[in-house]
Write an enzyme that holds these catalytic residues in place. Structure first.
Site, PDB file in Angstrom:
ATOM      1  N   SER A 135       0.863  -1.183   0.000  1.00 46.87           N
ATOM      2  CA  SER A 135       0.000   0.000   0.000  1.00 46.87           C
ATOM      3  C   SER A 135       0.899   1.233   0.000  1.00 46.87           C
ATOM      4  CB  SER A 135      -0.869  -0.046   1.259  1.00 46.87           C
ATOM      5  OG  SER A 135      -1.629   1.124   1.373  1.00 46.87           O
ATOM      6  N   LYS A 161      -1.325  -0.891  -4.148  1.00 46.13           N
ATOM      7  CA  LYS A 161      -2.535  -0.116  -3.822  1.00 46.13           C
ATOM      8  C   LYS A 161      -2.112   1.329  -3.608  1.00 46.13           C
ATOM      9  CE  LYS A 161      -5.130   0.068   0.472  1.00 46.13           C
ATOM     10  NZ  LYS A 161      -5.938  -0.701   1.436  1.00 46.13           N
ATOM     11  N   LEU A 162      -2.810   2.246  -4.288  1.00 46.05           N
ATOM     12  CA  LEU A 162      -2.509   3.671  -4.141  1.00 46.05           C
ATOM     13  C   LEU A 162      -3.577   4.318  -3.291  1.00 46.05           C
ATOM     14  CD1 LEU A 162      -1.662   4.564  -7.870  1.00 46.05           C
ATOM     15  CD2 LEU A 162      -0.059   3.957  -6.033  1.00 46.05           C
ATOM     16  N   LYS A 163      -3.149   5.092  -2.320  1.00 45.20           N
ATOM     17  CA  LYS A 163      -4.097   5.858  -1.520  1.00 45.20           C
ATOM     18  C   LYS A 163      -4.536   7.073  -2.328  1.00 45.20           C
ATOM     19  CE  LYS A 163      -4.195   3.660   2.409  1.00 45.20           C
ATOM     20  NZ  LYS A 163      -5.467   3.150   2.946  1.00 45.20           N
ATOM     21  N   ASP A 188      -7.496   3.179  -2.949  1.00 44.82           N
ATOM     22  CA  ASP A 188      -8.214   3.161  -1.673  1.00 44.82           C
ATOM     23  C   ASP A 188      -8.407   4.602  -1.214  1.00 44.82           C
ATOM     24  OD1 ASP A 188      -9.232   2.731   0.828  1.00 44.82           O
ATOM     25  OD2 ASP A 188      -7.387   1.891   1.684  1.00 44.82           O
ATOM     26  N   GLU A 213     -11.510   1.001  -3.602  1.00 48.17           N
ATOM     27  CA  GLU A 213     -11.861   0.635  -2.230  1.00 48.17           C
ATOM     28  C   GLU A 213     -12.433   1.836  -1.469  1.00 48.17           C
ATOM     29  OE1 GLU A 213      -8.478  -1.041  -0.242  1.00 48.17           O
ATOM     30  OE2 GLU A 213      -9.538  -1.320   1.647  1.00 48.17           O
ATOM     31  N   ASP A 238     -14.236  -1.611   2.871  1.00 46.87           N
ATOM     32  CA  ASP A 238     -13.345  -1.831   4.018  1.00 46.87           C
ATOM     33  C   ASP A 238     -14.061  -1.314   5.275  1.00 46.87           C
ATOM     34  OD1 ASP A 238     -11.387  -1.611   5.996  1.00 46.87           O
ATOM     35  OD2 ASP A 238      -9.988  -0.435   4.829  1.00 46.87           O
ATOM     36  N   LYS A 262     -10.479  -7.372   7.590  1.00 47.95           N
ATOM     37  CA  LYS A 262      -9.449  -7.014   8.566  1.00 47.95           C
ATOM     38  C   LYS A 262      -9.859  -7.575   9.918  1.00 47.95           C
ATOM     39  CE  LYS A 262      -7.727  -2.618   6.725  1.00 47.95           C
ATOM     40  NZ  LYS A 262      -8.046  -1.184   6.688  1.00 47.95           N
ATOM     41  N   GLY A 290      -4.613  -4.701   5.858  1.00 50.23           N
ATOM     42  CA  GLY A 290      -3.547  -4.573   6.848  1.00 50.23           C
ATOM     43  C   GLY A 290      -3.664  -3.254   7.578  1.00 50.23           C
TER      44      GLY A 290
HETATM   45  O1  NPG Z   1       0.386  -2.525   4.805  1.00 46.75           O
HETATM   46  O2  NPG Z   1      -0.498  -2.873   6.738  1.00 46.75           O
HETATM   47  C1  NPG Z   1      -0.415  -2.251   5.691  1.00 46.75           C
HETATM   48  C2  NPG Z   1      -1.285  -1.045   5.522  1.00 46.75           C
HETATM   49  C3  NPG Z   1      -2.266  -1.165   4.446  1.00 46.75           C
HETATM   50  O3  NPG Z   1      -3.157   0.829   3.544  1.00 46.75           O
HETATM   51  C4  NPG Z   1      -3.162   0.050   4.454  1.00 46.75           C
HETATM   52  N1  NPG Z   1      -3.908   0.209   5.535  1.00 46.75           N
HETATM   53  O4  NPG Z   1      -6.963   1.907   5.028  1.00 46.75           O
HETATM   54  O5  NPG Z   1      -6.375  -0.111   4.670  1.00 46.75           O
HETATM   55  C5  NPG Z   1      -6.134   1.007   5.104  1.00 46.75           C
HETATM   56  C6  NPG Z   1      -4.788   1.329   5.705  1.00 46.75           C
HETATM   57  C7  NPG Z   1      -4.840   1.683   7.157  1.00 46.75           C
HETATM   58  C8  NPG Z   1      -3.727   2.211   7.733  1.00 46.75           C
HETATM   59  C9  NPG Z   1      -5.934   1.483   7.933  1.00 46.75           C
HETATM   60  C10 NPG Z   1      -3.721   2.567   9.069  1.00 46.75           C
HETATM   61  C11 NPG Z   1      -5.931   1.833   9.271  1.00 46.75           C
HETATM   62  C12 NPG Z   1      -4.820   2.382   9.824  1.00 46.75           C
END
Ligand code: NPG
Length: 368
Positions: A135, A161-163, A188, A213, A238, A262, A290
């Site tokens: 991510s 995955k790109l935020k 996401d 997402e 999610d 999750k 994650g």
């Molecule tokens: O690699 O563990 C990882 C992070 C993956 O992007 C990721 N997590 O929105 O899914 C999400 C995000 C997240 C990060 C969610 C921090 C909650 C807290």
């Protein structure tokens, strides 16, 4: 199984580089671990909650209080407990899914140590390795994003995955797609868009994405259903997915066709498995999300992702993507895959020296 002692372990782990999402930037991981000593062995669980209530409403200092005051005493009171009974034993507590998941994980880990059985086997996993992706957070510029993606592709990640967030979406994602034509790419938004952006977001449909997402608020299934009806890219949920019930509601309303599972959002490994089973029975793809877990939570995620219905790569990168060193043996990515631990329980051991190096503070919660 009888719980003989419990402690809460807190530590702060600096991230190797800051991780920015639509709900803020993080430079360290505020970790909470549950550690149990039982008559059959010890168990560890990780609470996925973060420092602030920005991803969802749980935050780690609140999880800590709830664990100390209600959850750990409730499981301690039971003279004989097994992992499958934890959710009921602490079900009177409303919310706090990540704290619940940590409690159940620690009980299951201890129980499986007693049986010499791996978590993947207990859950019904059927593979030795799982496909994973990485991510990538929001960056200050498109060149920086391209450089970050290049780095992960060079480390063998095949899925990225790109935020995204309002103001950081079509252009950066298009730039990545143009430079990495064959990369499995998904985005996401962490619920950062209002439904007025539906028209704008349809432009993502041309960028050959695996999925989009959670563009809208967790309780706005209608907006997700509407976007979904306008595009061919699948919508994944999610934040909206809190339980098996919420999956049924989301699927029946047409809000998504893919589910991100999750453990810390649905209240534990066993609810996560139930969601997997339900989705599998309805031919709905799932994948493992994650939350920047240490090796403990990561081990649980890898075991879960070894179940047959996990058909997309998980957000389970190597330990080195976040941490200079992990508190267990590190998870290592080879060819975009991670080996599923085979040892008893979570299959990892906690490195006490690493805990000490991170300045872990340990509090005994229940008497010896
Ligand atoms: O690699 O563990 C990882 C992070 C993956 O992007 C990721 N997590 O929105 O899914 C999400 C995000 C997240 C990060 C969610 C921090 C909650 C807290």
């Amino acid at each position: 199984m009888r719980i003989e002692a419990a402690e809460i372990v807190r530590l702060s782990m600096p991230l190797v580089r800051p991780f920015r999402t639509s709900f803020g930037a993080q430079s360290h991981r505020d970790v909470l671990l549950v550690h149990l000593l039982t008559d059959v062995g010890e168990g560890w669980g990780e609470c996925a909650a973060h420092e602030g209530p920005f991803y969802n409403d749980e935050f780690v200092d609140a999880s800590d209080i709830v664990l100390e005051r209600w959850m750990l005493p409730a499981v301690f009171e039971m003279s004989d407990i097994s992992g499958s009974e934890v959710a009921t034993a602490i079900g009177h507590v409303k919310g706090y899914a990540a704290a619940k998941a940590a409690t159940e994980m620690a009980v299951i880990d201890a129980e499986l140590h007693g049986e010499g059985r791996s978590l993947a086997d207990y859950l019904g996993g059927d593979r030795d390795r799982v496909e994973v992706g990485v991510s990538v957070g929001i960056t200050d510029s498109i060149p920086q994003l391209l450089e970050a993606v290049r780095g992960y592709v060079d480390q063998s990640y095949r899925r990225v995955k790109l935020k995204i967030e309002p103001g950081w979406d079509i252009e950066p994602v298009r730039a990545v797609r143009q430079q990495f034509k064959d990369l499995a790419l998904q985005v996401d938004a962490n619920a950062s868009y209002s439904p007025t952006a539906i028209g704008h977001l349809t432009q993502l449909d041309r960028l050959d994405l695996l999925m989009i997402e959670q563009p809208f608020a967790a309780d706005d299934l209608g907006a997700h259903a509407q976007l979904s009806s306008l595009i061919s890219t699948p919508i994944c949920l999610d934040e909206s997915i809190l339980s098996t019930r919420s999956v049924i509601t989301a699927l029946d309303s047409g809000a998504c066709s893919i589910v991100n599972i999750k453990v810390g959002r649905v209240g534990g490994l066993l609810e996560a498995k139930r969601i997997h089973d339900l989705c599998r029975s309805r031919n709905v793809d799932v994948w493992c999300g994650g939350m920047l877990e240490t090796g403990i939570g990561r081990a649980a995620n890898v075991a879960l992702a070894s179940l047959p219905g996990f058909t997309y790569p998980g957000d389970i990168s190597g330990s080195d993507r976040y941490f200079e060193f992990d508190i267990t043996e590190p998870f290592v990515v080879h060819d975009s895959e991670i080996d599923v631990p085979t040892g008893p329980g979570l299959g990892v051991s906690v490195n006490e020296a690493a805990l000490a190096e991170y300045g872990a503070v340990r509090r005994a919660i229940l008497p010896l």
